[in-house]
Enzyme design. Structure first.
Site, PDB file in Angstrom:
ATOM      1  N   LYS A   1      -4.993  -8.305  -0.553  1.00 31.80           N
ATOM      2  CA  LYS A   1      -5.186  -7.242   0.451  1.00 31.80           C
ATOM      3  C   LYS A   1      -5.971  -7.846   1.613  1.00 31.80           C
ATOM      4  O   LYS A   1      -7.177  -8.040   1.527  1.00 31.80           O
ATOM      5  CB  LYS A   1      -5.937  -6.054  -0.148  1.00 31.80           C
TER       6      LYS A   1
ATOM      7  N   ARG B   1      -0.218   0.342  12.784  1.00 34.65           N
ATOM      8  CA  ARG B   1       0.114   1.368  11.786  1.00 34.65           C
ATOM      9  C   ARG B   1      -0.321   2.751  12.244  1.00 34.65           C
ATOM     10  O   ARG B   1       0.296   3.759  11.921  1.00 34.65           O
ATOM     11  CB  ARG B   1      -0.535   1.024  10.446  1.00 34.65           C
TER      12      ARG B   1
ATOM     13  N   LYS C   1       2.055  -3.500  -6.782  1.00 30.98           N
ATOM     14  CA  LYS C   1       3.237  -2.722  -6.425  1.00 30.98           C
ATOM     15  C   LYS C   1       4.259  -2.828  -7.548  1.00 30.98           C
ATOM     16  O   LYS C   1       4.497  -3.931  -8.056  1.00 30.98           O
ATOM     17  CB  LYS C   1       3.874  -3.263  -5.130  1.00 30.98           C
TER      18      LYS C   1
END
Length: 279
Positions: free
Chosen positions: A30, A51, A204
């Site tokens: 991350k 974003r 994920k």
């Protein structure tokens, strides 16, 4: 732990029993930077947006085109339309070199790599952005047309690499909660030696078909989660305290510290603006 709770929820949501095999996860770092979406049409970079609030971002195309690690043109064989999601950040060594150069010139320095990257991308003048040493890693895919998607998220990352986009090498496929924990621990020990800042790892569900089955809740994917690390802490000595007067007349106490390295960055000053946090 967070990994066990996440894996348990995913198995429950998919209706799996204890006899079913472990879920396969794609696990990644991350990054501590600014999330960006790049749109390529017929191989060419046509737009870049931050974003933002998850739906509407800020157009930063001109600035992003100055980032050397972001290709303006992808390789032949790339789909005619592809939206790439990733992170713009500043490496620690680049951050230190930039600040040293600024100090020599008597110009303002950056507070930390994250703020340096975010501020650079949002500059009104692209020439200012071009002077900041920014780096980019792709970590996902948005809209795409004209190709058959791989079956897995890990396969998508491999494809992005083949298209000519930079993808971080620190990623793998992990089976079940046990291997999620192993990756989390391994990266924790690696963290200080990485050339850039991270604040955790991301899990994920690897299968895109299972991702579709799990879906989203309030724009957040049910098939992914960030497992953060606690902030890095280091002890040092306060050598003196000085008071700086800002343009508005506000007085800010600044601690001069015995230089110490935190997250690969040498720290020698700290503002003491929040009295409640001074022990």
């Amino acid at each position: 732990t967070g990994a066990v709770a996440f894996d348990s929820r995913i198995r429950r949501d998919l209706g799996l029993s204890t006899d079913d095999p472990p879920i396969q996860y794609a696990v990644e770092l991350k990054f501590d930077g600014l999330a960006i979406s790049l749109r390529y049409e017929n191989l060419l970079l046509v737009s870049a947006v931050t974003r933002g609030d998850g739906e509407t971002g800020e157009d930063v195309t001109s600035n992003i085109k100055t980032v050397r690690s972001i290709p303006l043109r992808l390789r032949v064989g790339t789909p005619p339309l592809i939206e790439v999601r990733g992170e713009v950040f500043m490496r620690r060594d680049d951050f230190s070199r930039y600040n040293e150069k600024q100090r020599i010139l008597g110009l303002p320095t950056l507070v930390n790599p994250r703020n340096g990257a975010a501020g650079a991308v949002r500059q009104l003048d692209p020439s200012v952005t071009a002077k900041r040493p920014l780096t980019f890693y792709a970590y996902g895919l948005g809209e795409s047309k004209g190709w058959k998607l791989p079956a897995t998220h890990f396969g998508v990352l491999d494809a992005l690499l083949e298209f000519g986009l930079p993808v971080c090498e620190h990623r793998r496929v992990a089976g079940g909660a046990t291997e999620l924990i192993e990756f989390h621990e391994k990266v924790l020990h690696l963290r200080a030696d990485l050339p850039f800042d991270i604040d955790g790892v991301v899990y994920k569900v690897n299968s895109l078909a299972l991702q579709d089955q799990l879906g989203f809740v309030a724009r957040e994917p049910r098939w992914a989660i960030a497992h953060k690390y606690p902030p890095e802490e280091t002890l040092t000595t306060v050598e003196s305290i000085e008071f700086q007067v800002g343009r508005t007349g506000a007085i800010t106490p600044v601690a001069r510290l015995a230089p110490v390295s935190v997250g690969g960055v040498k720290v020698s000053n700290a503002t003491l603006h929040n009295e409640a946090e001074i022990g």
